[in-house]
Each structure stands twice: as structure tokens, then as C-alpha cells.
Design a protein around this motif. Structure first.
Motif, mmCIF file in Angstrom:
data_model
loop_
_atom_site.group_PDB
_atom_site.id
_atom_site.type_symbol
_atom_site.label_atom_id
_atom_site.label_comp_id
_atom_site.label_asym_id
_atom_site.label_seq_id
_atom_site.Cartn_x
_atom_site.Cartn_y
_atom_site.Cartn_z
ATOM 1 N N GLN A 41 35.375 45.647 28.890
ATOM 2 C CA GLN A 41 36.071 44.371 28.723
ATOM 3 C C GLN A 41 35.655 43.692 27.406
ATOM 4 O OE1 GLN A 41 38.426 42.862 30.679
ATOM 5 N NE2 GLN A 41 38.485 44.562 32.122
ATOM 6 N N ASN A 95 40.188 40.699 40.191
ATOM 7 C CA ASN A 95 41.443 39.999 39.925
ATOM 8 C C ASN A 95 41.376 39.212 38.616
ATOM 9 O OD1 ASN A 95 40.587 37.209 40.337
ATOM 10 N ND2 ASN A 95 40.560 37.618 42.523
ATOM 11 N N THR A 96 42.540 38.874 38.086
ATOM 12 C CA THR A 96 42.636 38.264 36.751
ATOM 13 C C THR A 96 41.883 36.942 36.662
ATOM 14 O OG1 THR A 96 44.799 39.291 36.423
ATOM 15 C CG2 THR A 96 44.242 37.441 34.992
ATOM 16 N N LYS A 97 42.004 36.113 37.680
ATOM 17 C CA LYS A 97 41.324 34.816 37.661
ATOM 18 C C LYS A 97 39.817 34.976 37.569
ATOM 19 C CE LYS A 97 40.662 30.608 40.409
ATOM 20 N NZ LYS A 97 41.002 29.925 41.696
ATOM 21 N N THR A 128 38.190 37.691 36.610
ATOM 22 C CA THR A 128 37.881 38.351 35.347
ATOM 23 C C THR A 128 37.739 37.330 34.226
ATOM 24 O OG1 THR A 128 38.949 40.442 35.922
ATOM 25 C CG2 THR A 128 38.769 39.934 33.584
ATOM 26 N N ASN A 129 38.697 36.434 34.133
ATOM 27 C CA ASN A 129 38.648 35.394 33.086
ATOM 28 C C ASN A 129 37.437 34.496 33.258
ATOM 29 O OD1 ASN A 129 40.992 36.335 31.880
ATOM 30 N ND2 ASN A 129 42.320 34.978 33.072
#
Length: 336
Positions: free
Chosen positions: A71, A311-313, A315-316
Motif C-alpha cells: 500500500q 475495506n476501503t474506509k 484502509t484509508n
């Protein structure tokens, strides 16, 4: 044997409690000695993130290290990794892993990380020495420590703890009566608690991490195949909890002819593994096992390539906290 005591209803742990209390006393004194400055803590000019466990082995910290490295690389940051190199046997440390390195010297997990990511990886029982070696080699933006939550000689800016949702903390006792390296209240001091497994096993405030096999890869040729087309499979695993690997295979369409468990970090020989399969059978293993077989692999030996899904949330959320720390160090260093 210990796993049966730690994770199942058993009173055998009572006989081990005196040793557990001694372990806890030594562990607590070790941490306090660094907190109060009685022993030196090594700080560096880049942020350090520790990805570790409260319990002994099998939680999924190395897949999480791989995920974070990829990442951060994708976002353009220069990343290095340090490790103790558990079970590695070298006469000289630190080791900077390269094409001539062998897992017997540096350990299987550091070799796996280097082969998968291509970033600089340094190994030393004294992680501060490994960090210093990396920074002498190349200018880096961040260094990730694979394990080392209890290695307090190395200053850390961020700590993430990985929990296996199938086992969590077992009976909650210190080693050897239980699986704990530190007490559960240590979670109050870390920046993220990442639950590896199922959502049903999570608790409030934890981030779900799931592992899934993306392909089977031939150790000798590098050929990729979908996992569910493999037939006549003999599955082996030398990891913390081998049954989880075997369960994963079954969940993705593979019913092994037989499964064979080895101890974590087991050292293999060609003769040992060759004897496990008959003609037209496939030997399928974990990637951690595969890096120990590179010098003598046969054309019917494959390993499972595991990926991490978050999940994207979340991850951010995780990456923003890491990137904020990188930017802070860059700003601070530019204004010295």
C-alpha cells in the motif's frame, strides 16, 4: 500440547501458573526499565511502525506487513522492513537480505517479505541495529517492524496489534500457562487493533482483516493456477496453526488426499518432502514453507499465494495515520 491447554477448557494450566507469574514479572520489569529510562531506547530519523501480537504466533502479522508495504509503495513512499529473523542462524548481524541470502540464515518470514515486495529487509535480534543498517543503505520514508511489540529498545511511533478471531486470547494467562506475551490491557496503548478472521469474532473498535488465497504458484517455475483446479493434493503446513491453512484449502474447493502438520518455522529437506507424494500428486504448502524449499523444489511443489482484504474506509483510516506520521517527520527533519 500447549495449544490444547491455552484454547480449550483444561485445568492443566494451573500447574504452569508459577512459571506464568515469573514470566509476567520479568516482562513487566523489562517494559518499565525502558519507560523510566533505565535502559536505552533507540530513536531514528524516520517513523517506525510495529506490527505485532499480544499472543504467541499464528495471528497473521506477516500478511499485514506485506499489505502495508504494498500500500505504501503504491503511494510512492520508500519503505524498509526489519525483523528479528526468528529461527535464523547467522554468525553475523545485521543481515541485509539479497539474492544470495538463505532462509536458514535470515529466517523464513523476512525472506518471504523480501521476495514478495522487493523492499530492503534487514534482520537482527537487536532491531535497532537492523534499522541503522537499512538507513545506511538507502534513504527511507518509513520502516516497518515485523513483530517486535515487546522489543522496547526500539522506539515506535505507531503500534498495530493483530488478533486471530478464532482464538483471540485463549485463557488470557501469560506464557506458558496461556498464550499471552503481555496482558490484554496493553491494547489500550496501541493505535490500531486488527482482527484477522471473521466479523463474528470481532469486538467494538477493531478493524477486520481477511486473508484469501488468490492463486497457487509453482515453486520451481513460477506458474500461476487457480486454486480450485488442483487435484490429488497433499497439503503441508509448518505455521502457528496449520489447521487454519487446511480449512482455507477446503473452503476454496480443495479436498486434500492427506494433510501433514509441522512445527512453526520447521526446517525441511528435499528427501523429507519428496517422500510425501506419489506420482501425479501435488505437494501444496504455505508461502512461508515455500521459501525454505527454493534450493531443492520439484516441479510438483506448489504454494498458496495469500492476499489481505480490508475495506476501503478502514484502509484509508490506517494509511492516513501512517502517512501523517511520515509527513510530520519530513517536516521536522527539514526544519532542524
Amino acid at each position: 500440547m500447549f495449544a490444547r491447554i491455552w484454547f480449550r477448557s483444561s485445568l492443566c494450566y494451573l500447574f504452569l501458573l508459577p512459571f506464568s507469574w515469573l514470566y509476567g514479572l520479568v516482562s513487566t520489569l523489562n517494559r518499565i526499565s525502558y519507560q523510566y529510562g533505565w535502559r536505552k531506547v533507540y530513536r531514528f530519523s524516520v517513523p517506525i511502525i510495529i506490527i505485532g501480537n499480544l499472543t504467541i504466533g499464528g495471528n497473521g502479522k506477516t500478511p499485514m506487513v506485506l499489505w502495508l508495504v504494498e500500500q505504501l509503495k503504491h503511494r510512492g513512499w520508500k519503505v524498509g522492513v526489519v525483523s528479528r529473523g526468528y529461527k535464523g542462524r547467522s554468525s553475523n548481524y545485521p543481515i541485509i537480505i539479497n539474492i544470495n541470502s538463505h532462509s536458514i540464515e535470515c529466517g523464513d518470514e523476512p525472506m518471504l517479505i523480501w521476495r514478495r515486495t522487493g523492499v530492503l529487509v534487514a534482520v537482527s535480534p537487536k532491531r535497532a541495529d537492523a534499522v541503522a543498517a537499512l538507513l545506511r543503505m538507502q534513504e527511507l520514508d518509513i520502516i516497518i517492524s515485523d513483530d517486535g511489540l515487546q522489543h522496547y529498545a526500539l522506539f515506535r511511533d505507531i503500534e498495530w496489534v493483530i488478533i486471530n478471531t478464532s482464538f483471540r486470547f485463549g485463557n488470557g494467562y501469560w506464557l506458558p500457562a496461556g498464550p499471552m506475551r503481555e496482558r490484554i490491557n496493553r491494547l489500550h496503548t496501541v493505535q490500531a487493533i486488527i482482527a484477522n478472521g471473521s466479523a463474528e469474532g470481532m469486538q467494538s473498535g477493531e478493524i477486520l482483516m481477511q486473508l484469501y488465497p488468490s492463486a497457487a504458484i509453482n515453486i520451481l517455475t513460477g506458474e500461476h493456477r487457480p486454486l480450485n483446479i488442483l487435484n490429488n493434493v497433499v497439503a503441508i503446513a509448518g505455521i502457528g496453526y496449520p489447521t487454519q491453512f487446511f480449512d482455507t484449502l477446503r473452503n476454496y474447493g480443495i479436498t486434500p488426499i492427506k494433510v501433514i502438520s509441522f512445527s512453526d518455522h520447521h526446517i525441511y529437506s528435499e528427501k523429507m518432502l519428496q517422500s510425501l507424494t506419489e506420482k501425479n500428486e501435488i505437494l501444496l504448502m504455505t508461502e512461508k514453507d515455500a521459501v525454505k524449499c527454493l534450493d531443492f523444489a520439484h516441479d510438483n511443489w506448489w504454494y498458496v499465494h495469500i492476499e489481505v482484504k480490508i475495506n476501503t474506509k478502514d484502509t484509508n483510516k490506517l494509511l492516513c495515520s501512517v502517512e501523517d506520521k511520515i509527513k510530520y517527520y519530513k517536516y521536522f527533519n527539514s526544519n532542524i
